[in-house]
Enzyme design. Structure first.
Site, PDB file in Angstrom:
ATOM      1  N   ASP A  59       0.866  -1.173   0.000  1.00  0.00           N
ATOM      2  CA  ASP A  59       0.000   0.000   0.000  1.00  0.00           C
ATOM      3  C   ASP A  59       0.911   1.235   0.000  1.00  0.00           C
ATOM      4  OD1 ASP A  59      -2.136   1.672  -0.101  1.00  0.00           O
ATOM      5  OD2 ASP A  59      -3.213   0.811   1.587  1.00  0.00           O
TER       6      ASP A  59
HETATM    7  C1  BGC Z   1      -5.002   3.316   0.083  1.00  0.00           C
HETATM    8  C2  BGC Z   1      -5.225   2.255  -0.977  1.00  0.00           C
HETATM    9  C3  BGC Z   1      -5.108   2.867  -2.354  1.00  0.00           C
HETATM   10  C4  BGC Z   1      -3.742   3.517  -2.474  1.00  0.00           C
HETATM   11  C5  BGC Z   1      -3.472   4.109  -3.837  1.00  0.00           C
HETATM   12  C6  BGC Z   1      -3.741   4.117  -0.166  1.00  0.00           C
HETATM   13  O1  BGC Z   1      -3.659   5.214   0.680  1.00  0.00           O
HETATM   14  O2  BGC Z   1      -4.942   2.692   1.340  1.00  0.00           O
HETATM   15  O3  BGC Z   1      -6.478   1.656  -0.794  1.00  0.00           O
HETATM   16  O4  BGC Z   1      -5.295   1.888  -3.326  1.00  0.00           O
HETATM   17  O5  BGC Z   1      -3.637   4.543  -1.509  1.00  0.00           O
HETATM   18  O6  BGC Z   1      -4.216   5.233  -4.071  1.00  0.00           O
END
Ligand code: BGC
Length: 718
Positions: free
Chosen positions: A268
């Protein structure tokens, strides 16, 4: 993997330098590629200190879209890339793209996985036309705590329902082959257990026994993997003492070895860097080593792989084989998407124009949205006759933006609820419709506006309070400790109730709110979540009876925040709360144990009666049935629900668990018998050695309208 593709990948691998491989394993935002040139790289982004040479070899980027722009960036990238490896465009296409569908929590409430499939396949068509190759969706974290803002991204509190929805979403995005036109690859997230963040506070740690993790939290991720999803994303949380992004047990032992996942994995956002803040890795080098060892192929938005990977290999702390295995997974994904043949995939400005918010997609969004709203209360006020004068008050009376969080594109300006009601030929008066901003707590006292609203709506025959929370209050980093409507909204409802007119509350929110204080003032209460582009139309269809509501709660509504977590499938304590004269039982002194509305609950405009429950053992299965009768003059759809309890087992089993849903459409006055077959496989669970077993013995089989209104029988089954 076909032979030709594997030859191409092996050939590329043999030519790539270690630096190129590590850059392939890194994902950075479009800013690094010089896109969005009006924004400078500053602060933490600049500190990442990435060289132009590294940028030329990056494997992927995120949340950059638009056919024209993605093609231009791809061209630039290919011109710079020594080995002509295409750039992979990933994005958060969560519940629709330009045509926005209901938030996933609402999709869960349709109890109909086909709706998630439709939402995802429509989103795939539109986003693929915009140059997106992979979506960071579905999010399948099991959620039991509505204080957590991200419950809106999940399909709810039940592992069985979540698993059906997860598979449907993957199928919707990918079809049979993500390389096909109008398909995108799917990345399931967040592996694992993020939904159990302690206290509902985002990014918080998770305390779960392995038994609970496997029994309740893991099945939905596995279902997405079994459905063929191409990627798995880590979660931000620490679990069992180890941040998920460095968690070898999750990513190697369970995901790859036990489940046989062959795709690519991604961290993530900056989660690899955060393993240092967590206190696991001492520095960037250790973070890179631990996460690569754990099996995380792509580092999203931090740069420890490119900055330390080489030294880790040269010092023998990581092997070239470990790096190659990750790069192979990423190149295979590019191959599977057909990017080596066509690096733009479906990016087309012409298709964007044709597809975005086209009539077909809007019709699909309307169909799905209508099935997701949940009618929680109705004393007969709904459906409305079209000859009444309607007063619409509250922040969602005039707001055209009912898309909810995580809508990266979308039409933010569709007709509002009040305008849509007018299109039904109904006279409408609006009041207090100045938007949410001014109705938030502490911003201003709305006493004068409330008085004005009461006066404005005095002559109306019926009042609709269109209230809720701001889309910005839901989603990531949107945890709350109070789940009440803002004080001004509550006061407005109390004041309007004094008019003694029938009042319908329509609540737009990304989570179950604490609605008890306003519920008894409402003659009808429709939980409308955020239903997307077609929200006002879908709500109006329900209000006027053009559609008979059929949504069922995928998450329990608490009586009060103090009761959280409250969910339907807990365990029996040794002191159940069934003797009001005994103080020493498991209960609160000031609140019932039961939620305000249980999982599976939802009304329609029809009176559907359940009768003739039967359950018998027949050889290796249990056969159960119930008869449902539609005692009304309109069509209706029931989500007939099957629950099971394993009464005595080697580990204590939940008081009930959903095991089947039969979506049953009934014509006026139609009677139908619904059948379920329960095999031993459906009754397996993790025992205290974590073996997944069926234990013969006593079972209770229950069928009914929701998790609390059930008819059942006890059976011996072996
Ligand atoms: C979130 C994810 C997301 C990623 C990319 C993160 O902050 O937890 O769910 O896919 O950002 O945008």
């Amino acid at each position: 993997m076909n032979l030709l593709s594997s030859a191409r990948i092996e050939n590329l691998l043999s030519q790539m330098t270690l630096d190129e491989k590590l850059a392939e394993m890194t994902q950075l935002s479009p800013l690094f590629f010089g896109a969005w040139s009006s924004i400078d790289l500053t602060g933490p982004l600049k500190e990442m200190d990435v060289s132009q040479r590294e940028i030329k070899n990056l494997g992927s980027t995120l949340n950059y879209f638009g056919a024209k722009d993605t093609k231009a960036l791809q061209d630039k990238h290919l011109a710079d890339s020594r080995l002509k490896i295409p750039l992979l465009f990933m994005a958060d296409v969560i519940h629709g793209y330009q045509t926005v569908f209901p938030i996933p929590l609402a999709l869960g409430c349709s109890f109909n996985p086909e709706n998630y499939r439709i939402a995802s396949s429509t989103a795939a068509k539109e986003s693929a036309a915009s140059g997106i190759h992979l979506t960071f969706s579905p999010m399948v974290d099991l959620v039991r705590d509505p204080r957590w803002g991200r419950v809106m991204e999940s399909t709810g509190e039940d592992s069985y329902l979540n698993s059906l929805m997860a598979a449907a979403a993957v199928k919707g995005f990918q079809g049979d082959n993500p390389a096909e036109k109008g398909r995108v690859a799917s990345c399931v997230k967040h592996f694992a257990g993020y939904g159990a963040s302690e206290g509902g506070r985002d990014y918080n740690w998770v305390e779960l026994s392995e038994n609970s993790l496997r029994q309740y939290y893991l099945p939905s991720y596995k279902s997405a993997v079994d459905a063929g999803c191409k990627m798995v994303m880590t979660s931000f949380n620490v679990i069992d003492g180890v941040p998920a992004s460095a968690n070898k047990k999750l990513f190697r032992d369970i995901l790859r070895d036990e489940w046989g996942f062959k795709g690519a994995t991604i961290s993530d956002y900056a989660a690899i860097d955060e393993t240092i803040t967590n206190g696991l890795a001492e520095n960037g080098s250790e973070a890179a080593r631990l996460c690569i060892e754990a099996g995380v192929d792509i580092e999203m938005m931090s740069t420890h792989y490119i900055h330390h990977g080489k030294q880790l290999v040269e010092s023998g702390k990581l092997s070239v084989e470990q790096i190659d295995s990750s790069v192979r997974n990423i190149l295979q994904l590019k191959e599977d998407l057909g990017l080596f043949e066509n690096p733009y995939k479906d990016a087309s400005e012409e298709d964007e124009k044709k597809l975005f918010l086209c009539a077909e997609h809007r019709a699909a969004a309307r169909k799905v949205a209508r099935e997701c709203a949940v009618l929680l209360k109705n004393d007969g006020t709904l459906p409305l006759k079209k000859n009444l004068k309607v007063g619409v008050a509250g922040p969602y009376a005039h707001s055209g933006n009912t898309n909810g969080g995580w809508s990266i594109a979308g039409d933010k300006d569709s007709l509002s609820l009040a305008e849509t009601i007018k299109t039904h030929g109904v006279p409408v008066v609006t009041a207090m419709s100045q938007g949410l901003g001014s109705m938030q707590e502490g911003i201003m006292d709305c006493a004068d506006e409330i008085d004005a609203a009461v006066n404005a709506l005095r002559d109306c025959d019926v009042i609709i309070a269109a209230v809720g929370e701001s889309p910005l209050d839901t989603g990531e980093a949107a945890s709350k400790t109070s789940l009440r409507l803002s004080c001004n909204q509550e006061k407005m409802i109390f004041a309007l109730a004094e008019l003694k007119k029938p009042m319908i509350v329509i609540c737009l929110s990304g989570r179950p709110l604490e609605i008890k204080p306003i519920l008894h003032r409402a003659n009808a209460f429709l939980q409308a979540w955020f239903l997307g582009s077609e929200s006002p139309g879908a709500i109006a269809d329900i209000l006027f009876g053009d559609y008979n509501p059929c949504g069922r709660l995928s998450m329990s509504f608490p009586q009060t925040v103090g009761q959280i977590p409250v969910y339907y499938n807990g365990y029996h304590t040794g002191r159940p709360n069934n003797d009001p004269t005994n103080r020493f039982v498991s209960r609160y002194l000031d609140c019932p144990n039961e939620p305000l509305f249980p999982f599976g609950y939802g009304l329609s405009y029809s009176d559907v009666v359940y009768s003739d429950f039967k359950a018998t053992v027949s050889g290796d299965e249990i056969q159960a049935s119930i008869t449902v009768t539609n005692n009304s003059d309109i069509n209706t759809r029931e989500a007939v629900q099957l629950y099971v309890r394993d009464l005595f087992a080697s580990v204590v089993r939940p008081v009930k668990e959903l095991k089947g849903i039969a979506l049953t459409t009934l014509a006026p006055h139609e009677k139908r018998t619904v059948h379920f077959v329960i095999g031993k496989d459906m009754l397996r669970f993790h025992n205290n050695k974590l073996e997944f077993v069926f234990e013969p013995g006593e079972f209770e089989i229950m069928i009914g309208k929701n998790s609390a209104e059930l008819t059942g029988a006890r059976l011996h089954f072996e």
